[in-house]
Design a protein around this motif. Structure first.
Motif, PDB file in Angstrom:
ATOM      1  N   TYR A  79       0.837  -1.207   0.000  1.00 11.92           N
ATOM      2  CA  TYR A  79       0.000   0.000   0.000  1.00 11.92           C
ATOM      3  C   TYR A  79       0.870   1.255   0.000  1.00 11.92           C
ATOM      4  CZ  TYR A  79      -2.293   3.759   2.733  1.00 11.92           C
ATOM      5  OH  TYR A  79      -2.722   4.972   3.228  1.00 11.92           O
ATOM      6  N   LYS A  83       1.154   4.124  -2.856  1.00 11.52           N
ATOM      7  CA  LYS A  83       0.802   5.495  -2.475  1.00 11.52           C
ATOM      8  C   LYS A  83       2.016   6.427  -2.498  1.00 11.52           C
ATOM      9  CE  LYS A  83      -3.631   4.995  -1.317  1.00 11.52           C
ATOM     10  NZ  LYS A  83      -4.732   5.827  -1.822  1.00 11.52           N
ATOM     11  N   TRP A 108      -8.171   1.068   0.640  1.00  8.95           N
ATOM     12  CA  TRP A 108      -7.386   0.768  -0.577  1.00  8.95           C
ATOM     13  C   TRP A 108      -7.533  -0.702  -0.957  1.00  8.95           C
ATOM     14  CZ3 TRP A 108      -3.116  -2.598  -0.258  1.00  8.95           C
ATOM     15  CH2 TRP A 108      -2.301  -2.690  -1.384  1.00  8.95           C
TER      16      TRP A 108
END
Length: 438
Positions: A79, A83, A108
């Motif tokens: 993640y 990001k 997410w």
């Protein structure tokens, strides 16, 4: 059931962190086709307590998947990579991540997983003898007619709901800590605010209100019936109670011993983090420079017995000093009840209730592999975070979610998809077995 109807290997009811982790871990398991339903329109994890400056109480490795599959594309580190925050996190140098970021991470993952379907409230589960399948009825928020799903196994992950005592009836001037962020704006306009309860949620609400007090000028009281504002047990050997070994040890104890143990283990999961206690103290210290403030009170050993609304529109609190037995009253304009949570009801199980086994307290009997004990032996109802009475304090712990999912997935696949190791901690939890300890 028409020929075109898909049959799922597992259907999840509720999409919290545990069933979301299940969805992520079965995504690439060829022999398991899963679908997960939730009545909310999108994922949100304790939205009313997503306060700035609050942290997850477990390390970031307790994400949806890592403790079962560190190579998963749904890990927290993946993640961060997507990001573009991996270096930022590297320099952040903290093991415990912001609660807001954990929620964003779960959102997410939920958006990536096509098996997660929101806006669907499950209303009933039944078992079809013909076909040997569970039939699940769900209602969409924007449709009148129900949808039907068919699955070989069910896994419930409906979590908990706020527990409100009788004296904390909801109204303009009272709310549960679970709704605090949604009610904060109106609470800040009060001239006096009281927090009742103990534990991390009470401390975080009190700290948030304490920081804003110089600007808004309200009186702020915090009462708890606990004997003090004590820290959660967070020593390294103490943390080993949240391990597969301790689950196994606890599971094989008799029911009476389990109940006694759980009553003595509150500080393993109900205390306040040492960092939050320090932050409260530091804020109190700074706000009392030049003299103590009579507008701030923290008082342990004090129980709220009842409440009533006065003609002036305030709330009268009936308080009891536990150690002295004396009773008195205080008035407040706003009350936050940080009084914990209780298991969410599961009325959708009524269609298979006759096959389920419950204990003397009405709780589901759950076997060691997280299966609700029932007459149907080959098609299981697995339980997520509803087994504290059988498996111990680790049931709601995020750090054990991936382990529990690994145990469940291996049963559904009928093979070892994810290794479940028997040796994870240094200390030995004694389990008596044929005259020896294992």
């Amino acid at each position: 059931m028409g020929a075109e109807t898909e049959v799922y290997d597992v259907l999840g009811i509720g999409i919290g962190p545990f069933n979301l982790g299940m969805a992520a871990l079965v995504e690439n398991v060829a022999e398991i086709q899963g679908v997960f339903l939730d009545e909310n329109e999108a994922f949100e994890w304790h939205g009313g307590m997503l306060l700035d400056g609050t942290s997850l109480q477990v390390p970031f490795l307790a994400d949806l998947v890592t403790m079962a599959d560190p190579k998963s594309p749904y890990s927290f580190l993946q993640y961060l990579q997507e990001k573009d925050r991996l270096y930022a996190f590297y320099f952040y140098e903290k093991f415990h991540i912001p609660r807001l970021e954990y929620n964003d991470y779960c959102q997410w993952a939920a958006e990536k997983l096509s098996s997660c379907r929101f806006g669907r409230r499950v209303t009933n589960v039944s078992f079809l003898e013909e076909g040997r399948l569970y039939k699940v009825e769900a209602v969409r928020s924007n449709a009148e007619t129900p949808e039907y799903y068919y699955a070989r196994h069910i896994v419930t992950g409906t979590g908990t709901k706020p527990s409100l005592p009788l004296w904390a009836e909801k109204g303009e001037d009272v709310c549960h800590s679970a709704d605090y962020r949604y009610r904060r704006k109106e609470l800040l306009q009060k001239k006096s605010i009281t927090v009742a309860g103990s534990g991390q949620s009470a401390a975080e609400v009190f700290l948030d209100l304490l920081k804003k007090r110089p600007e808004y000028g309200y009186r702020l009281h915090w009462y708890t019936r606990s004997s003090g504002f004590f820290p959660m047990e967070y020593s390294k050997l103490g943390l080993e109670h949240f391990s597969p070994e301790y689950i196994s040890y606890f599971y094989h104890l008799d029911s009476y011993t389990k109940e006694q143990l759980l009553q003595k283990q509150n500080l393993l999961y109900k205390g306040i983090s040492a960092d939050t206690i320090a932050a409260v103290y530091d804020e109190l210290y700074e706000q009392t420079i030049g003299g103590a403030s009579e507008d701030i009170i923290l008082q342990a050993n004090t129980e709220v017995m009842n409440t009533e609304r006065t003609l002036a529109g305030k709330m009268k609190l009936f308080l009891k000093k536990i150690n002295y037995g004396t009773e008195y009253t205080e008035e407040t304009e706003g009350l936050i009840a940080a009084t914990g949570y209780q298991p969410s009801p599961q009325p959708f199980l009524r269609g298979i209730e006759a096959s389920l086994r419950r204990d003397n307290h009405g709780r589901l009997q759950i076997d060691e592999k997280y299966r609700a004990v029932q007459t149907e032996k080959n098609h299981h109802v697995f339980i997520q975070n509803g087994e504290m009475h059988t498996h111990g304090v680790g049931a709601p712990d995020l750090g054990l979610g991936a382990h529990r999912n690994a145990v469940i997935i291996n049963q559904i696949a009928d093979r070892e998809v994810y290794p479940v190791r028997s040796k994870n901690v240094f200390q030995q939890f004694e389990r008596e077995k044929t005259g020896v300890f294992a």
